[in-house]
Write a protein that holds these residues in place. Sequence first.
Motif, PDB file in Angstrom:
ATOM      1  N   LEU A  40       0.853  -1.194   0.000  1.00  0.00           N
ATOM      2  CA  LEU A  40       0.000   0.000   0.000  1.00  0.00           C
ATOM      3  C   LEU A  40       0.884   1.238   0.000  1.00  0.00           C
ATOM      4  CD1 LEU A  40      -3.022   0.768   0.139  1.00  0.00           C
ATOM      5  CD2 LEU A  40      -2.719   1.020   2.613  1.00  0.00           C
ATOM      6  N   LEU A  41       0.599   2.182  -0.883  1.00  0.00           N
ATOM      7  CA  LEU A  41       1.396   3.391  -1.016  1.00  0.00           C
ATOM      8  C   LEU A  41       0.606   4.596  -0.543  1.00  0.00           C
ATOM      9  CD1 LEU A  41       2.923   2.721  -4.545  1.00  0.00           C
ATOM     10  CD2 LEU A  41       3.940   2.284  -2.306  1.00  0.00           C
ATOM     11  N   PRO A  42       1.285   5.706  -0.244  1.00  0.00           N
ATOM     12  CA  PRO A  42       0.571   6.911   0.195  1.00  0.00           C
ATOM     13  C   PRO A  42      -0.486   7.378  -0.788  1.00  0.00           C
ATOM     14  CG  PRO A  42       2.910   7.128   0.638  1.00  0.00           C
ATOM     15  CD  PRO A  42       2.740   5.868  -0.158  1.00  0.00           C
ATOM     16  N   LEU A  43      -0.260   7.130  -2.075  1.00  0.00           N
ATOM     17  CA  LEU A  43      -1.234   7.583  -3.066  1.00  0.00           C
ATOM     18  C   LEU A  43      -2.543   6.784  -2.986  1.00  0.00           C
ATOM     19  CD1 LEU A  43      -1.240   5.334  -5.612  1.00  0.00           C
ATOM     20  CD2 LEU A  43       1.026   6.330  -5.928  1.00  0.00           C
ATOM     21  N   ASP A  44      -2.538   5.659  -2.256  1.00  0.00           N
ATOM     22  CA  ASP A  44      -3.738   4.836  -2.156  1.00  0.00           C
ATOM     23  C   ASP A  44      -4.718   5.344  -1.108  1.00  0.00           C
ATOM     24  OD1 ASP A  44      -2.924   2.910  -4.083  1.00  0.00           O
ATOM     25  OD2 ASP A  44      -1.529   2.104  -2.599  1.00  0.00           O
ATOM     26  N   THR A  45      -4.315   6.317  -0.310  1.00  0.00           N
ATOM     27  CA  THR A  45      -5.201   6.845   0.731  1.00  0.00           C
ATOM     28  C   THR A  45      -5.007   8.348   0.811  1.00  0.00           C
ATOM     29  OG1 THR A  45      -5.812   6.651   3.059  1.00  0.00           O
ATOM     30  CG2 THR A  45      -3.479   6.492   2.550  1.00  0.00           C
ATOM     31  N   ALA A  46      -5.727   8.995   1.675  1.00  0.00           N
ATOM     32  CA  ALA A  46      -5.609  10.444   1.809  1.00  0.00           C
ATOM     33  C   ALA A  46      -4.227  10.800   2.351  1.00  0.00           C
ATOM     34  CB  ALA A  46      -6.692  10.965   2.758  1.00  0.00           C
ATOM     35  N   ALA A  47      -3.698  11.911   1.882  1.00  0.00           N
ATOM     36  CA  ALA A  47      -2.343  12.300   2.257  1.00  0.00           C
ATOM     37  C   ALA A  47      -2.221  12.573   3.744  1.00  0.00           C
ATOM     38  CB  ALA A  47      -1.928  13.526   1.453  1.00  0.00           C
ATOM     39  N   GLU A  48      -3.335  13.015   4.394  1.00  0.00           N
ATOM     40  CA  GLU A  48      -3.216  13.381   5.796  1.00  0.00           C
ATOM     41  C   GLU A  48      -3.285  12.194   6.728  1.00  0.00           C
ATOM     42  OE1 GLU A  48      -7.502  13.817   4.418  1.00  0.00           O
ATOM     43  OE2 GLU A  48      -5.498  14.426   3.749  1.00  0.00           O
ATOM     44  N   HIS A  49      -3.597  11.011   6.210  1.00  0.00           N
ATOM     45  CA  HIS A  49      -3.687   9.830   7.062  1.00  0.00           C
ATOM     46  C   HIS A  49      -2.400   9.008   6.928  1.00  0.00           C
ATOM     47  CE1 HIS A  49      -7.970  10.871   6.523  1.00  0.00           C
ATOM     48  NE2 HIS A  49      -8.064  10.420   7.779  1.00  0.00           N
ATOM     49  N   SER A  50      -1.732   8.818   8.020  1.00  0.00           N
ATOM     50  CA  SER A  50      -0.536   7.956   8.021  1.00  0.00           C
ATOM     51  C   SER A  50      -0.970   6.546   8.394  1.00  0.00           C
ATOM     52  CB  SER A  50       0.497   8.475   9.026  1.00  0.00           C
ATOM     53  OG  SER A  50      -0.041   8.474  10.333  1.00  0.00           O
ATOM     54  N   ILE A  51      -0.380   5.568   7.706  1.00  0.00           N
ATOM     55  CA  ILE A  51      -0.785   4.174   7.893  1.00  0.00           C
ATOM     56  C   ILE A  51       0.399   3.389   8.428  1.00  0.00           C
ATOM     57  CG2 ILE A  51      -1.673   2.113   6.742  1.00  0.00           C
ATOM     58  CD1 ILE A  51      -2.888   3.925   4.663  1.00  0.00           C
ATOM     59  N   SER A  52       0.220   2.726   9.536  1.00  0.00           N
ATOM     60  CA  SER A  52       1.288   1.911  10.105  1.00  0.00           C
ATOM     61  C   SER A  52       1.464   0.642   9.272  1.00  0.00           C
ATOM     62  CB  SER A  52       0.955   1.547  11.557  1.00  0.00           C
ATOM     63  OG  SER A  52      -0.191   0.716  11.586  1.00  0.00           O
ATOM     64  N   GLU A  53       2.590  -0.074   9.556  1.00  0.00           N
ATOM     65  CA  GLU A  53       2.872  -1.281   8.782  1.00  0.00           C
ATOM     66  C   GLU A  53       1.806  -2.337   9.038  1.00  0.00           C
ATOM     67  OE1 GLU A  53       6.412  -4.624   8.301  1.00  0.00           O
ATOM     68  OE2 GLU A  53       6.763  -2.749   9.400  1.00  0.00           O
ATOM     69  N   ALA A  89       6.707  -6.725 -18.174  1.00  0.00           N
ATOM     70  CA  ALA A  89       5.869  -6.363 -17.026  1.00  0.00           C
ATOM     71  C   ALA A  89       4.517  -5.880 -17.550  1.00  0.00           C
ATOM     72  CB  ALA A  89       6.550  -5.278 -16.193  1.00  0.00           C
ATOM     73  N   TYR A  90       3.451  -6.467 -17.013  1.00  0.00           N
ATOM     74  CA  TYR A  90       2.098  -6.153 -17.488  1.00  0.00           C
ATOM     75  C   TYR A  90       1.235  -5.806 -16.283  1.00  0.00           C
ATOM     76  CZ  TYR A  90      -2.567  -6.905 -19.489  1.00  0.00           C
ATOM     77  OH  TYR A  90      -3.860  -6.771 -19.881  1.00  0.00           O
ATOM     78  N   GLY A  91       0.490  -4.732 -16.407  1.00  0.00           N
ATOM     79  CA  GLY A  91      -0.398  -4.354 -15.305  1.00  0.00           C
ATOM     80  C   GLY A  91      -0.972  -2.983 -15.528  1.00  0.00           C
ATOM     81  N   GLN A  92      -1.942  -2.643 -14.697  1.00  0.00           N
ATOM     82  CA  GLN A  92      -2.607  -1.348 -14.840  1.00  0.00           C
ATOM     83  C   GLN A  92      -1.691  -0.233 -14.350  1.00  0.00           C
ATOM     84  OE1 GLN A  92      -5.715  -2.557 -12.084  1.00  0.00           O
ATOM     85  NE2 GLN A  92      -5.247  -0.782 -10.819  1.00  0.00           N
ATOM     86  N   THR A  93      -2.088   0.985 -14.603  1.00  0.00           N
ATOM     87  CA  THR A  93      -1.321   2.146 -14.163  1.00  0.00           C
ATOM     88  C   THR A  93      -1.205   2.155 -12.644  1.00  0.00           C
ATOM     89  OG1 THR A  93      -2.083   3.418 -16.065  1.00  0.00           O
ATOM     90  CG2 THR A  93      -1.195   4.653 -14.190  1.00  0.00           C
ATOM     91  N   GLY A  94       0.030   2.342 -12.154  1.00  0.00           N
ATOM     92  CA  GLY A  94       0.248   2.407 -10.713  1.00  0.00           C
ATOM     93  C   GLY A  94       0.431   1.054 -10.057  1.00  0.00           C
ATOM     94  N   SER A  95       0.521  -0.009 -10.851  1.00  0.00           N
ATOM     95  CA  SER A  95       0.645  -1.341 -10.241  1.00  0.00           C
ATOM     96  C   SER A  95       2.088  -1.713  -9.926  1.00  0.00           C
ATOM     97  CB  SER A  95       0.030  -2.392 -11.174  1.00  0.00           C
ATOM     98  OG  SER A  95       0.693  -2.385 -12.427  1.00  0.00           O
ATOM     99  N   GLY A  96       3.060  -0.898 -10.344  1.00  0.00           N
ATOM    100  CA  GLY A  96       4.464  -1.151  -9.986  1.00  0.00           C
ATOM    101  C   GLY A  96       5.315  -1.701 -11.109  1.00  0.00           C
ATOM    102  N   LYS A  97       4.908  -1.511 -12.362  1.00  0.00           N
ATOM    103  CA  LYS A  97       5.697  -2.041 -13.487  1.00  0.00           C
ATOM    104  C   LYS A  97       7.049  -1.354 -13.575  1.00  0.00           C
ATOM    105  CE  LYS A  97       2.661  -0.985 -16.616  1.00  0.00           C
ATOM    106  NZ  LYS A  97       1.705  -0.323 -15.684  1.00  0.00           N
ATOM    107  N   LEU A  98       7.056  -0.027 -13.557  1.00  0.00           N
ATOM    108  CA  LEU A  98       8.318   0.704 -13.669  1.00  0.00           C
ATOM    109  C   LEU A  98       9.232   0.419 -12.490  1.00  0.00           C
ATOM    110  CD1 LEU A  98       7.231   4.198 -15.053  1.00  0.00           C
ATOM    111  CD2 LEU A  98       8.484   2.409 -16.231  1.00  0.00           C
ATOM    112  N   TYR A  99       8.665   0.335 -11.298  1.00  0.00           N
ATOM    113  CA  TYR A  99       9.482   0.036 -10.112  1.00  0.00           C
ATOM    114  C   TYR A  99      10.111  -1.343 -10.241  1.00  0.00           C
ATOM    115  CZ  TYR A  99      10.817  -1.033  -5.335  1.00  0.00           C
ATOM    116  OH  TYR A  99      11.531  -1.404  -4.225  1.00  0.00           O
ATOM    117  N   THR A 100       9.354  -2.329 -10.701  1.00  0.00           N
ATOM    118  CA  THR A 100       9.876  -3.684 -10.839  1.00  0.00           C
ATOM    119  C   THR A 100      10.938  -3.760 -11.917  1.00  0.00           C
ATOM    120  OG1 THR A 100       7.805  -4.674 -10.063  1.00  0.00           O
ATOM    121  CG2 THR A 100       9.272  -6.072 -11.368  1.00  0.00           C
TER     122      THR A 100
END
Length: 323
Positions: free
Chosen positions: A137-150, A221-232
């Motif tokens: 889960l990345l910060p872009l998956d939730t509101a910027a003001e909410h911090s999410i623990s591991e 690498a195949y996947g939708q936008t934001g799925s981590g293709k470039l990172y992989t």
Amino acid sequence: QYQGLAGRSTSEVLQLYSAHGQQQKLQRSSVVTQLHGAIKKRLKQDLKSLHSFALELSKDFQRQSKTYIYRVLTAVQGIQLQNEAMQMFQIKAFDLEQSLQEVTERYEKEKQKRRALHNSLVELRGNIRVHCRIRPLLPLDTAAEHSISEDRQRDFSEKVAYAADDETVLVKCSRPGHASIHKTFQFERVYSALETQDIVFADVAPLLTSLLDGYNVCIMAYGQTGSGKLYTMLGPQLEENFVFSIEDESELGIIPRATQEVFRLLSEKPPGSYWVEVSVVEVYNNEIFDLLAKDGYGKVFGVKRDVVTTREGKSDVPLLTHE
């Protein structure tokens, strides 16, 4: 003296003259005898000195002869030892050359067996393999003001999908008014959100050995936008300028790691036995752009290229830039 002869008779004068001549003769004979004795004595001394010098010269010659003969014998013995050592060295070199040839032949046979076993293993694992990677889960998956623990992140991500094991993805489908449905999907390999780039590349590295053995290899690498293709495939990307960061090598993706591994494998090959070329294209809206082509000012500029079908039925991109 001659005045004393005056008044003397002729016979007296002759007698006196004869006596004087005999006296002079005796004196001369005495001088000659003395001179002969002196010369004889000097000759004896010279002969004695010459004899002593000859003896010393002979002794010195004998000493020097012995020294030179010893040196010559020592040199001959040294040459003989060197010849024997050279013969032994040649025998050992010949034996080593034969051993090296035998080892080389065995190595080539073992390398052929290794290559066959390696590629057989790759084929047994599947000529076409599909791996699935679940990104965290990345910060872009939730509101910027909410911090999410591991822990919260793990719970949140597992509400949708998670890796049940190394080959199974479990997807939890939940819709309002409908019963929850768990769907499972099987892959040759499944990477959880916690698995690193190193683990992903470990499954890719054997393909590079097959590549140098003459096999065609494609990693996609195949996947939708934001799925981590470039990172992989490349690694972390800096958002402000789309530049990929390589400060932390552990975050490098498949492409830079594969490049390093290819050249590492090539370093073990004989020099000059391989030639490496690379091209980079972008496929966008069914069009291909050559990203290494340069414009008239020498700047990199994507140039559109056409895809053609060769006589062999293969697709090709003419005029594609290779570096």
